[in-house]
Design a protein around this motif. Structure first.
Motif, PDB file in Angstrom:
ATOM      1  N   LEU A 110      34.450  26.230  45.880  1.00 44.95           N
ATOM      2  CA  LEU A 110      34.192  27.663  46.034  1.00 44.95           C
ATOM      3  C   LEU A 110      34.701  28.066  47.411  1.00 44.95           C
ATOM      4  N   LEU A 111      35.606  29.036  47.457  1.00 45.18           N
ATOM      5  CA  LEU A 111      36.167  29.492  48.730  1.00 45.18           C
ATOM      6  C   LEU A 111      35.860  30.978  48.908  1.00 45.18           C
ATOM      7  N   TYR A 112      35.004  31.286  49.873  1.00 44.88           N
ATOM      8  CA  TYR A 112      34.737  32.683  50.214  1.00 44.88           C
ATOM      9  C   TYR A 112      35.788  33.150  51.205  1.00 44.88           C
ATOM     10  N   ILE A 113      36.441  34.267  50.911  1.00 43.05           N
ATOM     11  CA  ILE A 113      37.518  34.758  51.781  1.00 43.05           C
ATOM     12  C   ILE A 113      37.088  35.957  52.628  1.00 43.05           C
ATOM     13  N   MET A 168      37.143  28.800  42.445  1.00 42.29           N
ATOM     14  CA  MET A 168      36.580  30.145  42.486  1.00 42.29           C
ATOM     15  C   MET A 168      36.759  30.742  43.868  1.00 42.29           C
ATOM     16  N   ILE A 169      37.187  31.995  43.889  1.00 43.91           N
ATOM     17  CA  ILE A 169      37.298  32.758  45.130  1.00 43.91           C
ATOM     18  C   ILE A 169      36.126  33.718  45.195  1.00 43.91           C
ATOM     19  N   GLY A 170      35.361  33.661  46.262  1.00 40.42           N
ATOM     20  CA  GLY A 170      34.212  34.538  46.440  1.00 40.42           C
ATOM     21  C   GLY A 170      34.533  35.685  47.386  1.00 40.42           C
ATOM     22  N   ILE A 204      38.054  34.954  40.247  1.00 39.38           N
ATOM     23  CA  ILE A 204      37.728  35.816  41.382  1.00 39.38           C
ATOM     24  C   ILE A 204      36.380  36.464  41.126  1.00 39.38           C
ATOM     25  N   PHE A 205      35.418  36.106  41.955  1.00 37.23           N
ATOM     26  CA  PHE A 205      34.056  36.617  41.828  1.00 37.23           C
ATOM     27  C   PHE A 205      33.754  37.582  42.967  1.00 37.23           C
ATOM     28  N   LEU A 226      34.750  38.536  37.650  1.00 34.92           N
ATOM     29  CA  LEU A 226      33.312  38.461  37.465  1.00 34.92           C
ATOM     30  C   LEU A 226      32.638  39.182  38.623  1.00 34.92           C
ATOM     31  N   ILE A 227      31.626  40.002  38.319  1.00 39.25           N
ATOM     32  CA  ILE A 227      30.826  40.646  39.356  1.00 39.25           C
ATOM     33  C   ILE A 227      29.354  40.499  38.989  1.00 39.25           C
ATOM     34  N   ALA A 228      28.489  40.668  39.974  1.00 38.26           N
ATOM     35  CA  ALA A 228      27.056  40.555  39.713  1.00 38.26           C
ATOM     36  C   ALA A 228      26.291  41.430  40.685  1.00 38.26           C
TER      37      ALA A 228
END
Length: 421
Positions: A110-113, A168-170, A204-205, A226-228
């Motif tokens: 998981l990579l948060y950018i 996954m890109i956060g 892409i989340f 995907l969004i939440a």
């Protein structure tokens, strides 16, 4: 005002000047409200919502027509293929966790950018295989790319960070408890284009908390997979008593549903009990309620600037979420502000907030939340971690008038502290 505030004369002058400045901005917000209201109403009409859709289900919740229709409306409104809207999603963090665990598998990354995510996600991510059930416990790696000094995404840093494990890109839309701007849907669209050019198969989340209906598009309209978010924030319109949502491409929504419920059952089960009427009506009201909160945030920025505080966004700045940041510079002003917001609340106004440790946060936090629904961020609330430079975060407000009253009361408390009262 005079009979309610000790320092009414000073505060009235600030308020008059602030309201004169913001008239144009309030009109711009109204135009966004109207466009979003059209979109929501159109989805209701296309889905043919009728009285029978408002009734609840029990037990396993199979064949719940209302739940199915509501999720179809959410998908249409958010420009998604599918959606989950469930009362048993405890919070935004819970919805996000379902997405992360639904998509990621051992060996993935998981990579948060957009820098580090909210403090509440740190324990979901984990740091080692310690039996806690975190991502790390399942050998799922996490990294983040720090933002540039101006708060923008480090494009070159993202290029260097992506590797064969990146699944996954956060992206976190809202600022959280960090001193950086929130990201607009337009900026998120640019991030999506960048990621697609580098790793086309990555999911892409976007953590969409606090952002729904602030602009006329959502991240799923511009390519997010995907969004939440939480229903006791924007999309619940102040009526939802609990719950959350997940929306996006069908394959990933189903994966999240399998994690949220169970493989095999996924989105097919889940009773709605007595929640559906509130969810339908709350979603219908959400564009208006979010508009009221935005008007309040604009007023707050303007009047607090009149009082000498630094705010972000400024009153005339573009907005993509309902959060208003105020830099107080000292703990006394931050505490006084939150106590003033609490004193102007319809529920528990007699309580006096104190800084205290909170699960998921590294520093003591002071919170003002005299809300009808516990922790509802679409209702007027304020909070902040007790750490330099003592920044407070205000969000929500079911009516513009209430936000104004809350801010003026908070300023009254601050003036009391300044004057040794």
């Amino acid at each position: 005002m005079d009979k309610y505030l000790k320092h009414a004369e000073i505060i009235q002058n600030w308020a008059r000047r602030a309201e004169k400045k913001i008239a144009r901005r309030l009109s711009e917000i109204e135009r966004v409200v109207e466009e979003n209201q059209w979109r929501v109403l159109t989805a209701f009409r296309e889905e043919g919502i009728a009285e029978h859709h408002l009734h609840d289900s029990t037990g396993y919740g199979y064949d719940d027509l209302g739940r199915t229709a509501l999720e179809s409306i959410f998908a249409k409104v958010f420009g998604a293929e599918a959606a989950l809207v469930r009362p048993h999603i405890v919070s935004g963090t819970h919805a996000i966790a379902a997405c992360l665990f639904g998509v990621l598998r051992p060996g993935d990354e998981l990579l948060y950018i957009t820098g580090e995510p909210y403090d509440t996600l740190h324990q979901v991510i984990g740091t080692e295989r310690d039996g806690s059930g975190s991502l790390a416990d399942y050998d799922i790696r996490y990294r983040f790319v720090p933002l540039l000094p101006d708060g923008e995404v480090d494009t070159e840093g993202v290029r260097r960070a992506i590797n064969e494990r990146t699944r996954m890109i956060g992206i976190q839309r809202s600022r959280g408890y960090t001193d950086r701007p929130s990201f607009t849907v337009g900026q998120i669209a640019e991030m999506v284009r960048l990621v697609r050019s580098l790793v086309p198969d990555a999911v892409i989340f976007v953590d969409n908390c606090y952002g729904e209906f602030v602009e006329t598009m959502e991240p799923t309209h511009v390519g997010a997979d995907l969004i939440a978010g939480s229903l006791i924030k924007n999309p619940g319109g102040g009526l939802a008593k609990s719950g959350g949502y997940i929306a996006g491409k069908k394959v990933w929504v189903e994966r999240a549903a399998a994690r949220l419920v169970a493989p095999g059952i996924r989105a097919e089960g889940g009773a709605t009990h007595g929640y559906l009427r509130d969810y339908f009506q709350g979603l219908f009201l959400a564009p208006h309620v979010v508009g009221e909160a935005l008007k309040g945030a604009v007023f707050a920025a303007a009047v607090l600037e009149e009082a000498g505080f630094s705010t972000d966004p400024g009153w005339d700045s573009p907005r993509t979420d309902i959060i208003q940041q105020i830099r107080f510079g000292n703990p006394e002003a931050l505490i006084a502000f939150c106590r003033g917001i609490q004193a102007a609340s319809p529920i528990d106004a007699h309580l006096r907030p104190e800084p205290a440790p909170m699960p998921g946060y590294d520093d003591p936090v002071i919170m003002a939340a005299g809300t009808f629904v516990q922790g509802a961020s679409i209702e007027l609330s304020a909070d902040g971690p007790l750490r330099p430079p003592y920044v407070g975060f205000m969000q929500g407000g079911l009516t513009y008038a209430h936000v104004k009253i809350g801010i003026l009361t908070a300023l009254d408390h601050i003036l009391d502290v300044r004057n040794g009262g």
